[in-house]
Design a protein around this motif. Structure first.
Motif, mmCIF file in Angstrom:
data_model
loop_
_atom_site.group_PDB
_atom_site.id
_atom_site.type_symbol
_atom_site.label_atom_id
_atom_site.label_comp_id
_atom_site.label_asym_id
_atom_site.label_seq_id
_atom_site.Cartn_x
_atom_site.Cartn_y
_atom_site.Cartn_z
ATOM 1 N N SER A 69 0.804 -1.224 0.000
ATOM 2 C CA SER A 69 0.000 0.000 0.000
ATOM 3 C C SER A 69 0.839 1.277 0.000
ATOM 4 C CB SER A 69 -0.960 0.043 1.202
ATOM 5 O OG SER A 69 -1.815 -1.067 1.170
ATOM 6 N N ASP B 203 1.087 -1.253 -5.877
ATOM 7 C CA ASP B 203 -0.251 -0.842 -6.273
ATOM 8 C C ASP B 203 -1.254 -1.943 -5.927
ATOM 9 O OD1 ASP B 203 -2.590 -0.112 -7.583
ATOM 10 O OD2 ASP B 203 -1.541 0.757 -9.289
ATOM 11 N N GLY B 204 -2.217 -1.610 -5.055
ATOM 12 C CA GLY B 204 -3.211 -2.592 -4.649
ATOM 13 C C GLY B 204 -4.060 -3.099 -5.799
ATOM 14 N N SER B 205 -4.289 -2.270 -6.811
ATOM 15 C CA SER B 205 -5.107 -2.703 -7.940
ATOM 16 C C SER B 205 -4.407 -3.793 -8.742
ATOM 17 C CB SER B 205 -5.439 -1.512 -8.846
ATOM 18 O OG SER B 205 -4.272 -0.985 -9.445
ATOM 19 N N ILE B 206 -3.064 -3.737 -8.802
ATOM 20 C CA ILE B 206 -2.308 -4.779 -9.496
ATOM 21 C C ILE B 206 -2.401 -6.088 -8.723
ATOM 22 C CG2 ILE B 206 -0.010 -5.512 -10.221
ATOM 23 C CD1 ILE B 206 0.646 -2.679 -10.911
ATOM 24 N N GLU C 63 -4.895 -6.983 -6.773
ATOM 25 C CA GLU C 63 -6.259 -7.491 -6.951
ATOM 26 C C GLU C 63 -6.436 -8.135 -8.322
ATOM 27 O OE1 GLU C 63 -8.968 -4.332 -6.250
ATOM 28 O OE2 GLU C 63 -8.466 -4.141 -4.120
ATOM 29 N N ARG C 64 -5.879 -7.503 -9.361
ATOM 30 C CA ARG C 64 -6.002 -8.047 -10.715
ATOM 31 C C ARG C 64 -5.295 -9.393 -10.813
ATOM 32 N NH1 ARG C 64 -3.436 -4.293 -13.320
ATOM 33 N NH2 ARG C 64 -5.228 -2.900 -13.288
ATOM 34 N N ASP D 101 -9.283 -8.534 0.473
ATOM 35 C CA ASP D 101 -9.294 -7.168 0.985
ATOM 36 C C ASP D 101 -9.086 -7.143 2.500
ATOM 37 O OD1 ASP D 101 -9.901 -4.233 0.593
ATOM 38 O OD2 ASP D 101 -11.512 -4.743 1.984
ATOM 39 N N ARG E 182 -5.284 -7.662 3.702
ATOM 40 C CA ARG E 182 -4.259 -6.785 3.131
ATOM 41 C C ARG E 182 -2.955 -6.860 3.925
ATOM 42 N NH1 ARG E 182 -4.336 -1.212 2.369
ATOM 43 N NH2 ARG E 182 -5.233 -1.043 4.426
#
Length: 225
Positions: A16, A20-23, A25-26, A52, A55
């Motif tokens: 965090s 990148d958290g979105s990476i 998650e993807r 989530d 984390r």
């Protein structure tokens, strides 16, 4: 009464703060899809909610829980995650934000050693940790494979102490933006456990200090808390 030692080791959790958290998650979504858990299903929703809430923990541990009792599927999904994350990291690139670089540089100038910590595996990180260390902002970088257990256990923090020769756990400051990272520092016995809380959530489990941004970290380290 004897004064506690000054901070000589700063453990900096990359989750965090750099990664990148979105990476994540993807890559996680792609990993579970290889085992039939796809968008639009209840299993997918439950899996992403579990991620989530976890984390900071190693994704491999979360996948072990999702595929409980199905070791081959858990291992296959973990390998798929590593491939997906590494490919995304190489495609988009990741760097330590300038404010974090400045904070860690100032902390190092005080005489403290700096260790970057990641809950990701070495296979997922690839050359990422070495590249992040290259600007000279850290003395050491550790991933989940470098200790018996990842966050929220204390193993990575204690491994950093052993590798860098820190004699007293009271000389350690742990910095994280995740609850599992904070718990790792607290369980290790670090005298300073700093939550980076840009969202204004207030006190967090395991934290001794809460900062809105990393820029305030050096003053805290230099003062010893």
């Amino acid at each position: 009464m004897r004064e506690p030692p000054a901070v000589s080791l700063v453990c900096f959790d990359l989750a965090s703060l750099v990664i990148d958290g979105s990476i994540v998650e993807r890559a996680f979504a792609e990993a579970i899809a290889t085992e039939g858990i796809v968008v639009g299903t209840q299993d997918y929703v439950r899996s992403m909610v579990r991620l989530d809430r976890a984390r900071g923990r190693p994704p491999a541990d979360v996948l072990q829980e999702i595929f409980d009792g199905e070791e081959p599927r858990a291992q296959a999904a973990s390998l798929a995650f590593d491939r997906s994350f590494r490919a995304a990291a190489e495609r988009y690139g990741m760097t330590v934000p300038p404010d974090a670089v400045a904070a860690l540089t100032k902390a190092a100038a005080s005489g403290a050693k700096v260790c970057l910590l990641s809950g990701l595996s070495g296979a997922a990180c690839g050359d990422l940790l070495d590249e992040l260390c290259r600007p000279g902002i850290a003395d050491l970088a550790l991933c989940a494979d470098d200790a018996p257990r990842g966050f929220p256990w204390p193993d990575l923090v204690l491994t950093a102490m052993l590798r860098l020769g820190t004699p007293d756990v009271r000389e350690v400051a742990m910095v994280s933006a995740t609850e599992n990272g904070l718990l790792s520092g607290w369980r290790a016995g670090a005298s300073i456990v700093v939550a980076i809380d840009s969202g204004g959530r207030g006190p967090q489990v395991g934290a001794t200090h809460v900062l809105e941004n990393v820029a305030a970290l050096p003053d805290l380290i230099i003062s010893g808390g």
